[in-house]
Motif scaffolding. Structure first.
Motif, short mmCIF file in Angstrom:
data_model
loop_
_atom_site.label_atom_id
_atom_site.label_comp_id
_atom_site.label_asym_id
_atom_site.label_seq_id
_atom_site.Cartn_x
_atom_site.Cartn_y
_atom_site.Cartn_z
N GLY A 117 24.05 42.55 6.90
CA GLY A 117 24.21 41.14 6.59
C GLY A 117 24.82 40.92 5.22
N GLY A 118 25.39 42.00 4.61
CA GLY A 118 25.97 41.89 3.27
C GLY A 118 24.91 41.74 2.20
N LEU A 119 23.70 42.22 2.47
CA LEU A 119 22.56 41.99 1.59
C LEU A 119 22.85 42.32 0.14
CD1 LEU A 119 19.56 41.31 1.26
CD2 LEU A 119 19.06 43.69 1.80
N SER A 120 22.50 41.42 -0.73
CA SER A 120 22.64 41.63 -2.16
C SER A 120 21.44 42.40 -2.66
CB SER A 120 22.74 40.28 -2.88
OG SER A 120 22.78 40.46 -4.27
N ASN A 121 21.56 43.73 -2.70
CA ASN A 121 20.43 44.57 -3.07
C ASN A 121 20.43 44.90 -4.56
OD1 ASN A 121 19.62 45.02 -0.35
ND2 ASN A 121 21.37 46.38 -0.15
N VAL A 153 38.96 41.49 -9.89
CA VAL A 153 38.62 40.82 -8.63
C VAL A 153 37.48 39.83 -8.83
CG1 VAL A 153 37.71 41.18 -6.30
CG2 VAL A 153 39.42 42.75 -7.22
N VAL A 154 36.46 40.24 -9.56
CA VAL A 154 35.31 39.36 -9.78
C VAL A 154 35.71 38.13 -10.60
CG1 VAL A 154 33.02 39.17 -10.81
CG2 VAL A 154 33.66 41.24 -9.57
N ASN A 155 36.51 38.34 -11.64
CA ASN A 155 36.95 37.20 -12.44
C ASN A 155 37.78 36.21 -11.62
OD1 ASN A 155 35.79 37.73 -14.98
ND2 ASN A 155 37.42 39.15 -15.53
N LEU A 156 38.56 36.73 -10.69
CA LEU A 156 39.42 35.88 -9.88
C LEU A 156 38.68 35.19 -8.75
CD1 LEU A 156 42.35 34.93 -9.32
CD2 LEU A 156 42.59 36.93 -7.83
N LEU A 157 37.79 35.92 -8.08
CA LEU A 157 37.20 35.43 -6.83
C LEU A 157 35.71 35.10 -6.90
CD1 LEU A 157 38.93 37.89 -4.32
CD2 LEU A 157 39.62 35.56 -4.92
N ASP A 158 35.05 35.46 -8.00
CA ASP A 158 33.62 35.17 -8.14
C ASP A 158 32.82 35.81 -7.02
OD1 ASP A 158 31.27 34.08 -9.20
OD2 ASP A 158 31.47 32.24 -8.04
N VAL A 159 33.16 37.03 -6.64
CA VAL A 159 32.44 37.72 -5.58
C VAL A 159 31.12 38.24 -6.15
CG1 VAL A 159 33.62 39.92 -6.00
CG2 VAL A 159 32.60 39.47 -3.78
N PRO A 160 29.98 38.04 -5.46
CA PRO A 160 28.68 38.39 -6.04
C PRO A 160 28.22 39.82 -5.81
CG PRO A 160 28.35 37.21 -3.99
CD PRO A 160 29.84 37.28 -4.20
N VAL A 161 28.76 40.47 -4.78
CA VAL A 161 28.29 41.81 -4.39
C VAL A 161 29.51 42.70 -4.14
CG1 VAL A 161 26.96 43.15 -2.71
CG2 VAL A 161 26.23 40.83 -3.30
N ILE A 162 29.44 43.93 -4.65
CA ILE A 162 30.48 44.92 -4.39
C ILE A 162 29.83 46.11 -3.70
CG2 ILE A 162 32.15 46.52 -5.41
CD1 ILE A 162 32.43 44.49 -7.73
N VAL A 163 30.38 46.50 -2.57
CA VAL A 163 29.86 47.60 -1.77
C VAL A 163 30.87 48.75 -1.82
CG1 VAL A 163 29.07 48.34 0.50
CG2 VAL A 163 28.68 45.98 -0.25
N LEU A 164 30.42 49.92 -2.24
CA LEU A 164 31.30 51.09 -2.33
C LEU A 164 31.10 51.97 -1.11
CD1 LEU A 164 31.03 52.11 -6.10
CD2 LEU A 164 32.65 50.55 -5.00
N GLY A 165 32.19 52.18 -0.37
CA GLY A 165 32.11 52.98 0.85
C GLY A 165 33.07 54.14 0.83
N GLY A 166 33.22 54.79 1.98
CA GLY A 166 34.09 55.96 2.07
C GLY A 166 33.57 57.09 1.20
N ALA A 167 34.47 57.74 0.48
CA ALA A 167 34.09 58.86 -0.38
C ALA A 167 33.22 58.43 -1.55
CB ALA A 167 35.35 59.56 -0.89
N PRO A 202 25.13 38.72 -13.20
CA PRO A 202 25.66 40.09 -13.03
C PRO A 202 25.99 40.39 -11.57
CG PRO A 202 23.68 40.09 -14.39
CD PRO A 202 23.80 38.71 -13.81
N VAL A 203 27.06 41.10 -11.39
CA VAL A 203 27.48 41.49 -10.04
C VAL A 203 26.57 42.60 -9.53
CG1 VAL A 203 29.36 42.46 -8.67
CG2 VAL A 203 29.84 40.86 -10.53
N THR A 204 26.18 42.51 -8.27
CA THR A 204 25.40 43.57 -7.64
C THR A 204 26.35 44.63 -7.11
OG1 THR A 204 23.61 42.09 -7.01
CG2 THR A 204 23.81 44.13 -5.77
N LEU A 205 26.09 45.88 -7.45
CA LEU A 205 26.90 47.01 -7.00
C LEU A 205 26.00 47.92 -6.18
CD1 LEU A 205 29.79 48.30 -7.50
CD2 LEU A 205 28.68 49.66 -9.28
N ARG A 206 26.44 48.28 -4.97
CA ARG A 206 25.63 49.17 -4.15
C ARG A 206 26.49 50.04 -3.25
NH1 ARG A 206 25.22 47.73 1.12
NH2 ARG A 206 25.53 45.55 1.75
#
Length: 367
Positions: A190-194, A289-303, A330-334
């Motif tokens: 669900g895109g959970l902000s962890n 990206v965050v400064n431009l779009l105000d995205v609250p959560v960043i998910v790191l996938g792949g490698a 603060p942006v959530t990174l997971r």
């Protein structure tokens, strides 16, 4: 179908009627059709806690329609089969550099992998409802318009896969791998902000629970942007090429023809040489990206997912230094919940989601 699929425990027919507002007679008739069509099963009722006979529950079947998810990337081919419940039933991965191969060779090899996955699924009693292919490039009108790291341009991947006899009767679609990975992540979490101490789950109490940026780290780097539970594709469907955001203007030449692109510093090959530099480069690009779009959560996938703990500090240092609102929100990174399988899992899920969202079409098709 939607009510059953999204219930935390198998609901009874009466519970479905109450949740949907339909009459019990209507629900009973629809359930009979869905059970007969191999989409739902009746399960044993829970232990009785009061007077009266407990009602039979309903659940998605683990036999019946399934989705075939395919992925072609620079250094591997992959296929998986996912059943209606979301469980992975078969997974096949071949590690090999695809850059020396022309598109026809690479897709023929992927077709053989896909055929093997379909045959294995059918031996388990599943019916493959369709296939979806994840590619590291720009897709429009069913064509892979450009995939720089594969040196592909205007490749009809769908036609190539449909030329494989075992796949000729299947609906086949193609999409960008980061987009499909983002959709897979959305379905699972669900895109959970962890935060650091929470595990991914299906819901989030905060307003940003289903808005996030998914970053797919492979030889190249792609991104999928989800806003309010919907994938944002851009005007032409080409959004998310974060790997070609410039982080060092006079930096290393990139396969795309520019210089200093993020993937030259944080792609999988660069990552193996200098992880601290990769983390810093990622932090610079993500800050923009965050400064431009105000995205609250960043998910790191792949490698990135398996080494998330190693990368996290360097990325967050750049986010704190460069994001204007870092002190306010603060942006959530997971790390991605699906890890390196996210793209092919997301691809398979697009097929399953189609069956769930329009079961009547599936019943007509399979009649």
């Amino acid at each position: 179908m939607h009510t059953v699929a999204n219930s935390t425990s198998p609901p009874s027919r009466a519970a479905v009627a109450g949740a949907t507002g339909l009459t019990r007679a209507t629900v009973s008739a629809l359930v009979d059709d869905l059970v007969a069509g191999g989409l739902l099963i009746e399960v044993d009722p829970p232990p009785r806690t009061g007077a009266g006979r407990p009602a039979v529950g309903l659940a998605l079947t683990s036999t019946g329609p399934a989705g075939l998810g395919l992925e072609i990337n620079v250094d591997y081919l992959a296929a998986c089969v996912v059943d209606l419940t979301g469980a992975v039933r078969h997974r096949h991965v071949e590690h090999a550099d695809q850059r020396p191969a022309d598109p026809a060779q690479a897709l023929a090899a992927l077709g053989r992998l896909a055929a093997a996955a379909r045959l294995a699924a059918e031996a388990d009693g599943l019916v493959v409802a369709g296939a979806a292919l994840a590619v590291p490039g720009l897709v429009a009108g069913g064509l892979v318009r450009v995939a720089p790291n594969l040196a592909w341009q205007d490749v009809d991947a769908v036609a190539a896969l449909r030329a494989v006899p075992e796949l000729a009767d299947l609906p086949v679609t193609v999409d960008n791998e980061a987009n499909l990975a983002a959709l897979g992540e959305l379905r699972v979490t669900g895109g959970l902000s962890n935060d650091r101490d929470r595990s991914p789950g299906p819901t989030d109490a905060g307003p940003s629970g289903n808005s996030f940026l998914y970053v797919s780290g492979e030889i190249g780097i792609g991104a999928g942007l989800v806003i309010d539970g919907e994938l944002y594709r851009g005007v032409r469907g080409w959004s998310g090429e974060i790997g070609h955001v410039t982080v060092y203007p006079d930096g290393r030449p990139c396969r795309c023809g520019s210089r200093g692109c993020l993937e030259q510093y944080a792609g999988q090959e660069a990552l193996a040489v200098d992880e601290p530099l990769a983390a810093a480069a990622l932090g610079i690009a993500l800050s923009a990206v965050v400064n431009l779009l105000d995205v609250p959560v960043i998910v790191l996938g792949g490698a990135y997912a398996p080494i998330f703990a190693t990368l996290r500090e360097g990325i967050e240092a750049e986010l704190r230094a460069r994001v204007l609102t870092s002190g306010l929100a603060p942006v959530t990174l997971r790390a991605a919940a699906l890890g390196p399988d996210a793209a092919m899992r997301g691809a398979a899920d697009t097929i399953i989601r189609g069956v769930r969202e329009d079961p009547a079409a599936w019943l007509r098709r399979s009649a």
